[in-house]
Write an enzyme that holds these catalytic residues in place. Structure first.
Site, PDB file in Angstrom:
ATOM      1  N   CYS A 202       0.789  -1.243   0.000  1.00 25.11           N
ATOM      2  CA  CYS A 202       0.000   0.000   0.000  1.00 25.11           C
ATOM      3  C   CYS A 202       0.819   1.291   0.000  1.00 25.11           C
ATOM      4  CB  CYS A 202      -0.977   0.056   1.180  1.00 25.11           C
ATOM      5  SG  CYS A 202      -2.290  -1.164   1.137  1.00 25.11           S
ATOM      6  N   ASP A 203       2.128   1.246   0.209  1.00 22.97           N
ATOM      7  CA  ASP A 203       2.888   2.496   0.282  1.00 22.97           C
ATOM      8  C   ASP A 203       4.298   2.332  -0.285  1.00 22.97           C
ATOM      9  OD1 ASP A 203       3.158   5.193   0.849  1.00 22.97           O
ATOM     10  OD2 ASP A 203       3.805   4.876   2.914  1.00 22.97           O
ATOM     11  N   LEU A 204       4.400   1.702  -1.443  1.00 21.99           N
ATOM     12  CA  LEU A 204       5.714   1.511  -2.054  1.00 21.99           C
ATOM     13  C   LEU A 204       6.202   2.821  -2.656  1.00 21.99           C
ATOM     14  CD1 LEU A 204       7.837  -0.723  -2.751  1.00 21.99           C
ATOM     15  CD2 LEU A 204       6.808  -0.751  -5.029  1.00 21.99           C
TER      16      LEU A 204
ATOM     17  N   ASN B 136      11.032   3.786   0.940  1.00 27.00           N
ATOM     18  CA  ASN B 136      10.698   2.537   1.624  1.00 27.00           C
ATOM     19  C   ASN B 136      11.438   1.334   1.047  1.00 27.00           C
ATOM     20  OD1 ASN B 136       8.970   3.846   3.364  1.00 27.00           O
ATOM     21  ND2 ASN B 136       7.152   3.487   2.101  1.00 27.00           N
TER      22      ASN B 136
ATOM     23  N   THR C 153       1.169   7.511  -0.079  1.00 26.83           N
ATOM     24  CA  THR C 153       1.913   8.701  -0.475  1.00 26.83           C
ATOM     25  C   THR C 153       1.426   9.234  -1.819  1.00 26.83           C
ATOM     26  OG1 THR C 153       3.836   7.829   0.698  1.00 26.83           O
ATOM     27  CG2 THR C 153       4.217   9.620  -0.864  1.00 26.83           C
TER      28      THR C 153
END
Length: 240
Positions: A76-78, A82, A116
């Protein structure tokens, strides 16, 4: 759950602390920081093969999360910050703070947690729909950024122009206008092979981040395609 999953390209959680006034996770130390630093900080540079290897390893980690665990896990937030790099520049996907588990038989779920800006899939940002195809979209954006060093939130992208559209408009004739200048020397050294491989990488990235989730490829196909591109690149440069 994160302590139970096992993959060489996922950040290793060594232990954790959970008290009323203090909560923390102890993670494996990554001496080379994150991909964002290597793409956007002065005095740091990656060649074509290093970038390709990093993205192959990220694809391998996502393939494992989506297809090899008992239930699909959506990151969900690659984004580049990260993706952590070890002492050999091996990639490790980190920060599962908003990751979601898909229930047995589910291919999509809903959430009000936002990822993001610039990296999250359209259906996630507008409707809160989460699926493995959302990670594919994020991967496509990161892949474009890795070889152009342009963030999706760069000031040159406004209105109808996006990172995806900017790259799409450059193919195939104007590829050198969007590729990171730090790897253009490699294009000159290896000529057609490097340019052909970069074109294939960009086309794959664009296929990952199309608007419709149903039209995006799977991480299994992405990982397989990137490995084929790497083989093509190594064979071509060896001959060259």
């Amino acid at each position: 759950m994160l302590r139970n999953i096992r993959h060489q390209n996922l950040i290793k959680i060594i232990s954790f602390c959970s008290q009323i006034d203090f909560k923390a996770m102890i993670l494996e130390y990554m001496p080379n920081g994150n991909l964002d630093k290597w793409l956007h900080s002065p005095n740091f540079s990656l060649n074509i093969l290093q970038r390709l290897n990093i993205m192959i390893e990220v694809a391998s980690a996502l393939e494992y999360l989506h297809h090899s665990y008992e239930v699909p896990i959506v990151h969900c937030d690659l984004e580049p910050s990260n993706i952590l790099l070890d002492h050999e520049m091996g990639a490790h996907v980190a920060d599962f703070g908003i990751a979601k588990l898909l229930g047995a038989g589910d291919s999509i779920t809903e959430t009000i947690t936002l990822a993001t800006i610039g990296y999250m899939a359209p259906e996630y940002g507008m409707e809160g729909f989460v699926s493995t195809r959302g990670d594919v979209y994020s991967f496509g954006i990161v892949l474009l950024e890795t070889f152009t060093t342009r963030k999706p939130t760069d000031e040159i992208f406004d209105g109808e122009m996006s990172l995806r559209q900017w790259v799409a408009n450059s193919l195939p004739e104007s590829l050198v206008d969007v590729v990171d200048a730090n790897i253009l020397g490699t294009l000159e050294d290896h000529g057609f092979v490097s340019k052909d491989c970069l074109t294939l990488i960009m086309r794959l990235a664009l296929a990952c981040c199309v608007e419709s989730p149903e039209e995006r490829t799977s991480m299994q196909e992405v990982a397989a395609t990137l490995n084929k591109i790497k083989i093509k690149f190594l064979k071509g440069t060896a001959v060259g």
